[in-house]
Design an enzyme around this catalytic site. Structure first.
Site: not given
Ligand code: ADP
Length: 396
Positions: A7, A208-209, A211, A240, A284, A330, A332-334, A383
């Protein structure tokens, strides 16, 4: 078969070597500061991360360093480069030319180049990585996997903007959507996980990351998605803005004395939850801020969650119903708090949250109660694995 997944960005390059039979990650890492000074991170499965600072004037040296690390006598994941059987490249924009992944050939690369206009920062970087790999690994089959491809099944009513049609005819201005590899992977995976027939299913994926985008997937095909011509449209993101009244651009340009590039910089890099909170783009930090009484951190989380819920409502209409909703990436999962807030708007769909289950993070898990009319689940995205699978399917 071993697949090297690449990537490539303008000054960075992420890689993973995946054994496609076991789907195990053999080694992974990152090259950063390419063209500046160079930083290589390499990690063989089961060993600690190694970080070094070899010079990396171009992507070619960066990829050579990755290949050297992979066959290093002590910490290499393979003995010889002949054990890399294929390379899968992430490509951001395939325009209307690519509705699926494609084997890399000279004609294919020429078609990718024609899409450069649509992603002037990303596509040229992707092409540099591909060309460097071709030089260093001649004869190894390579595949391009596009962020936009999964969304090419959208109907015209979803992809046309309310703009003069000639802009579509002349410049191909339309909705393309991004994160397609993730939306495809997660929609297939949630159907499998829930034992649903994907060919008769209505699924909403919330990626939900930093991006962020949402898609509506009917019978395994994307019918709408929130990002547009570029990744700026749709949800409120890390930095954004997502959807705004387009007239704000002129208003801010005049007030702040900005040109179009200045306004775009604000919308891409200084807006979103970072812009609202004045604190951070990271959830976080926002949660910490909110727990310490910071009202703007709280507002950022509320605005973000409300926008996600509104899009889900819109996509329930697009699909005329919904069977399952997946939270991924990030946040959505956490972030249980965000999932809880989003789901608090969806009671009208007969959705109820399993509060205990929702406390979990980062694994396939149903977070709706057994009697919920719609199943809601956390589905971690992957991915790189999706790119490896696509690559194998095309080179086998
Ligand atoms: P990208 O691939 O678009 O850079 P990611 O899918 O890796 O993004 O998501 C990153 C985001 O996930 C971080 O900026 C943060 O907002 C969120 N995140 C990651 N870990 C946690 C957590 N433990 N609790 C809350 N939000 C989290």
């Amino acid at each position: 078969m071993n697949v090297l997944v690449i990537n490539c960005g303008s000054s960075s390059l992420k890689y993973q070597l995946i054994n496609s039979d076991t789907e195990e990650v053999l080694a992974k890492g990152l090259c950063e500061r390419i063209g500046i000074d160079g930083m290589l991170t390499y990690q063989k499965a089961g060993l600690d991360k190694e970080v070094s600072n070899p010079p990396m004037p171009t992507h070619k040296e960066a990829i050579q360093l990755v290949l050297d690390a992979l066959v290093n006598e002590k910490t290499g994941a393979i003995k010889d480069l002949s054990e890399v059987n294929a390379v899968g490249h992430r490509i951001v924009h395939g325009g209307e030319k690519f509705a699926s992944s494609a084997v890399i050939t000279d004609e294919m690369l020429a078609a990718v180049e024609e899409c450069n206009d649509l992603a002037p920062l990303h596509n040229p970087a992707n092409l540099i990585g591909i060309n460097a790999c071709k030089e260093l690994m001649p004869g190894v089959p390579m595949v391009g996997v596009f962020d936009t491809a999964f969304h090419q099944t959208m109907p015209e009513k979803a992809y046309l903007y309310g703009l003069p049609y000639e802009y579509y005819e002349k410049y191909k201005v339309r909705r393309y959507g991004f994160h397609g590899t993730s939306h495809s992977f997660v929609s297939k995976h949630i159907a499998e996980f829930l034992g649903m027939d994907i060919n008769h299913s209505k699924i909403i994926v919330a990626h939900l990351g930093n991006g962020a985008s949402i898609s509506a997937v009917k019978d395994g095909k994307c019918v709408d998605t929130s990002m547009g011509l570029t990744p700026l449209e749709g949800l409120v993101m890390g930095t954004r803005s997502g959807d705004i009244d387009p007239a704000i651009m002129e208003f801010i340009a005049k007030k702040e004395n900005l040109d179009i590039a200045g306004v775009m910089n604000v919308l891409n890099k200084k807006s979103g939850v970072q812009g609202i909170s004045k604190v951070s783009s990271d959830f976080r930090d926002l949660e910490d801020g909110m727990n310490n009484g910071d009202k703007l951190c709280e507002a950022a989380i509320e605005v973000f969650s409300y926008r996600v819920a509104k899009y889900i409502g819109a996509y329930v209409a697009a699909l005329n119903g919904v069977d399952a909703i997946a939270f991924t990436a990030g946040i959505g999962e956490n972030a249980p708090l965000v999932r809880e807030k989003v789901m608090s708007y969806l009671g009208y769909l007969g959705i109820t949250l399993d509060e205990e289950a929702n406390k979990n993070r980062g694994k396939d898990l149903i977070i709706s109660t057994p009697d919920s009319k719609v199943k809601v689940a956390i589905i971690p995205t992957n991915e790189e694995l999706a790119i490896a699978r696509e690559t194998v399917a095309l080179v086998k």
